[in-house]
Design an enzyme around this catalytic site. Structure first.
Site, mmCIF file in Angstrom:
data_model
loop_
_atom_site.group_PDB
_atom_site.id
_atom_site.type_symbol
_atom_site.label_atom_id
_atom_site.label_comp_id
_atom_site.label_asym_id
_atom_site.label_seq_id
_atom_site.Cartn_x
_atom_site.Cartn_y
_atom_site.Cartn_z
ATOM 1 N N HIS A 142 0.830 -1.202 0.000
ATOM 2 C CA HIS A 142 0.000 0.000 0.000
ATOM 3 C C HIS A 142 0.862 1.248 0.000
ATOM 4 O O HIS A 142 2.097 1.194 0.135
ATOM 5 C CB HIS A 142 -0.936 0.002 1.216
ATOM 6 C CG HIS A 142 -0.218 0.029 2.537
ATOM 7 N ND1 HIS A 142 0.327 1.173 3.069
ATOM 8 C CD2 HIS A 142 0.045 -0.966 3.418
ATOM 9 C CE1 HIS A 142 0.888 0.897 4.227
ATOM 10 N NE2 HIS A 142 0.734 -0.402 4.468
ATOM 11 N N CYS B 219 3.173 -5.000 6.658
ATOM 12 C CA CYS B 219 2.879 -4.622 5.276
ATOM 13 C C CYS B 219 4.084 -4.012 4.577
ATOM 14 O O CYS B 219 5.078 -3.672 5.201
ATOM 15 C CB CYS B 219 1.711 -3.646 5.235
ATOM 16 S SG CYS B 219 0.140 -4.360 5.767
#
Length: 204
Positions: free
Chosen positions: A164, A180
């Protein structure tokens, strides 16, 4: 901070509260895929020093060293080098992006997964366990400058894991996430356009 944690939570206070707890969250259990795709354990700590990375210093790699084919394209997240590689299915496009990576090895997952959902303007929800540890955190963060997931997110088949963007550019090139992989917003926007549901992803 207001009495209602869902209101008036500034990005600064949100990051400060993260730093106050050491910036560390327990690694999420890897569960079966859920339908609550906006849930994530991704909260990155504040990085106080700006880091500049020179893409020319990264090694360019060949997809055949990591993938048996390029069906639907391929994304390689090199955690040690802190960069993300992308190859298109027809080999006409190759991109290399600097990235943020997990804070520590116990927060790191390596292996093969794939993109299962693409979200332009992702929202974010802390998990119940995160809310128990940090009751002052909001139950929901809508898309926008306060969102930890930046402007775009590629949801992986591993629950809670994403590739992301981030609005805090100081994190890129650093160990600053809780699992992440983060990119500059302009880079995730480009990768978002190239990737598709079914694009294979390898974290090494």
């Amino acid at each position: 901070m207001t009495s209602d944690p869902r209101k008036g939570l500034s990005r600064r206070n949100f990051l400060i509260s993260t730093a106050a707890t050491g910036g560390m969250l327990a690694a999420p259990a890897v569960l079966a895929q859920t339908t609550a795709m906006e849930d994530s354990t991704e909260i990155e700590t504040t990085v106080r020093e700006s880091t500049r990375r020179n893409l020319s210093s990264f090694r360019t790699l060949h997809w055949r060293d990591f993938f048996s084919n390029l069906n639907n394209g391929a994304i390689l997240c090199d955690i040690d080098s802190r960069c993300v590689h992308f190859w298109s299915a027809d080999e006409s496009i190759y991109r290399l992006y600097p990235s943020s990576v997990p804070l520590s090895e116990d927060l790191t997952r390596r292996g093969t997964t794939q993109v299962i959902q693409k979200v332009d303007g992702p929202s974010w929800r802390p998990t119940p366990a995160m809310r128990q540890r940090n009751p002052e955190w909001p139950e929901f963060v809508p898309p926008g400058p306060d969102n930890p997931l930046g402007t775009h997110a590629l949801y992986l088949s591993w629950t809670y894991y994403r590739v992301h963007g981030t609005h805090d550019t100081r994190k890129i090139g650093r160990r600053s996430s809780n699992g992440c992989i983060g990119l500059y917003n302009e880079h995730i926007a480009e990768l978002f356009g190239y990737a598709r549901v079914g694009t294979q992803v390898l974290l090494i």
